[in-house]
Design an enzyme around this catalytic site. Structure first.
Site, PDB file in Angstrom:
ATOM      1  N   CYS A 168     -13.527  -6.040  -0.857  1.00  0.00           N
ATOM      2  CA  CYS A 168     -13.321  -4.637  -1.229  1.00  0.00           C
ATOM      3  C   CYS A 168     -14.646  -3.925  -1.047  1.00  0.00           C
ATOM      4  CB  CYS A 168     -12.861  -4.570  -2.692  1.00  0.00           C
ATOM      5  SG  CYS A 168     -12.833  -2.905  -3.399  1.00  0.00           S
ATOM      6  N   HIS A 178      -8.256  -2.065   3.093  1.00  0.00           N
ATOM      7  CA  HIS A 178      -6.839  -1.700   3.288  1.00  0.00           C
ATOM      8  C   HIS A 178      -6.617  -1.083   4.684  1.00  0.00           C
ATOM      9  CE1 HIS A 178      -6.555  -2.039  -1.097  1.00  0.00           C
ATOM     10  NE2 HIS A 178      -5.251  -1.883  -1.018  1.00  0.00           N
ATOM     11  N   GLU A 183      -0.435   0.394  -0.596  1.00  0.00           N
ATOM     12  CA  GLU A 183      -0.022  -0.416  -1.753  1.00  0.00           C
ATOM     13  C   GLU A 183       1.470  -0.241  -2.059  1.00  0.00           C
ATOM     14  OE1 GLU A 183      -1.551  -2.603  -3.968  1.00  0.00           O
ATOM     15  OE2 GLU A 183      -3.311  -2.640  -2.682  1.00  0.00           O
ATOM     16  N   ASP A 230      -9.622  -8.461  -4.256  1.00  0.00           N
ATOM     17  CA  ASP A 230      -9.616  -7.069  -3.792  1.00  0.00           C
ATOM     18  C   ASP A 230      -8.846  -6.232  -4.791  1.00  0.00           C
ATOM     19  OD1 ASP A 230      -9.904  -4.783  -2.092  1.00  0.00           O
ATOM     20  OD2 ASP A 230      -7.888  -5.103  -1.346  1.00  0.00           O
ATOM     21  N   SER A 231      -9.007  -4.935  -4.685  1.00  0.00           N
ATOM     22  CA  SER A 231      -8.262  -4.008  -5.544  1.00  0.00           C
ATOM     23  C   SER A 231      -6.839  -3.864  -5.016  1.00  0.00           C
ATOM     24  CB  SER A 231      -8.949  -2.639  -5.530  1.00  0.00           C
ATOM     25  OG  SER A 231      -8.891  -2.094  -4.221  1.00  0.00           O
ATOM     26  N   CYS A 244     -12.794   0.519   4.257  1.00  0.00           N
ATOM     27  CA  CYS A 244     -11.944   0.020   3.166  1.00  0.00           C
ATOM     28  C   CYS A 244     -11.096  -1.098   3.750  1.00  0.00           C
ATOM     29  CB  CYS A 244     -11.064   1.144   2.628  1.00  0.00           C
ATOM     30  SG  CYS A 244      -9.809   0.581   1.446  1.00  0.00           S
TER      31      CYS A 244
END
Length: 261
Positions: A76, A188, A154, A13-14, A186
């Protein structure tokens, strides 16, 4: 390369968002070894060009294949909708992707209004538009780019008042349209669900794709006879190219190592 059942599942994932997907996979397949790559240095992918996203996705895939992974989970949304077709045509390994679960939201919405909170890279992709057109013809879809949310997560700022305020502003156009489903586009964003419950009316259903991705991973491994046969304790490895501490906060029970990639 011929994959064998004892090889690990690879996830990338990013950043840390895909840990929400990892948790679903690990819960469903507790004996599977897993290697997770958090490309936090390049997060978010949502504002990068399609070419950049494909290049980063290839880099991540090759790192996981070098570690002997038998299947790659692209945890992602942005990487899935922009790069998974290229990945599948380039590498001889099964890939599992994640995209916004617009279908169940559109089919079940009584108000005929659903919200999609996603990155720019996901909302502007061809695959997302095709899915949206297919399943949401008679539904009003309120698309909102979650600008700043990935960065807040993040940086470990989920509990900050500024994150709640930002999320509240982003939800307003959806609330104005009386949505009854909110699709998280997303990986996240599931970490924002406690905040979303505070900010949304009680009757709004929140959909994220983690459980569906885990089920699909199991199905594909079963079909290819690649499920781990031993009832053993899984080996779980996390690698990040940014802060080990922040990733460790999301997966405190597992080892996290820095890797320059």
């Amino acid at each position: 390369m011929t994959q064998v059942s004892s090889q690990p599942i690879g996830i990338f994932d990013s950043g840390i968002g895909g840990t929400s997907i990892f948790k679903e996979i690990h819960q469903l397949l507790p004996h599977e070894d897993i290697i997770y790559l958090a490309d936090s240095k390049n997060a978010p992918y949502g504002y990068k060009s399609k070419e950049e996203i494909i290049a980063l996705s290839k880099k991540n895939t090759e790192l996981l294949l070098a570690q002997g992974c038998k299947i790659i989970v692209v945890a992602c949304n942005t990487a899935t909708v922009n790069a998974i077709d290229v990945l599948r045509s380039t590498y001889n390994v099964p890939f599992i992707g994640i995209e916004p679960a617009i279908k169940p939201a559109a089919l079940n919405s009584k108000n005929k209004a659903v919200g999609i909170l996603a990155t720019k890279g996901t909302l502007s992709s061809e695959l997302f538009h095709k899915t949206s057109e297919l399943f949401a013809k008679n539904i009003e879809v309120i698309e909102v780019i979650g600008a700043g949310l990935v960065e807040a997560i993040e940086q470990g700022n989920i509990g900050q008042p500024s994150t709640k305020q930002l999320l509240s502003q982003l939800l307003q156009p959806m609330l104005n349209k009386n949505i009854d489903y909110l699709v998280l586009g997303c990986s996240h964003y599931p970490y924002l669900i406690p905040l979303l419950h505070e900010l949304l009316p009680k009757d709004v259903v929140i959909i994220d794709s983690g459980e569906a991705v885990a089920r699909q991973t199991k199905n594909v491994l079963q079909q290819l006879s690649l499920l781990e046969k031993e009832q053993k304790k899984a080996s779980i490895r996390f690698y990040t190219n940014r802060s080990e501490e922040i990733l460790k906060n999301f997966v405190p029970e597992f080892p996290v190592k820095y890797l320059d990639f």
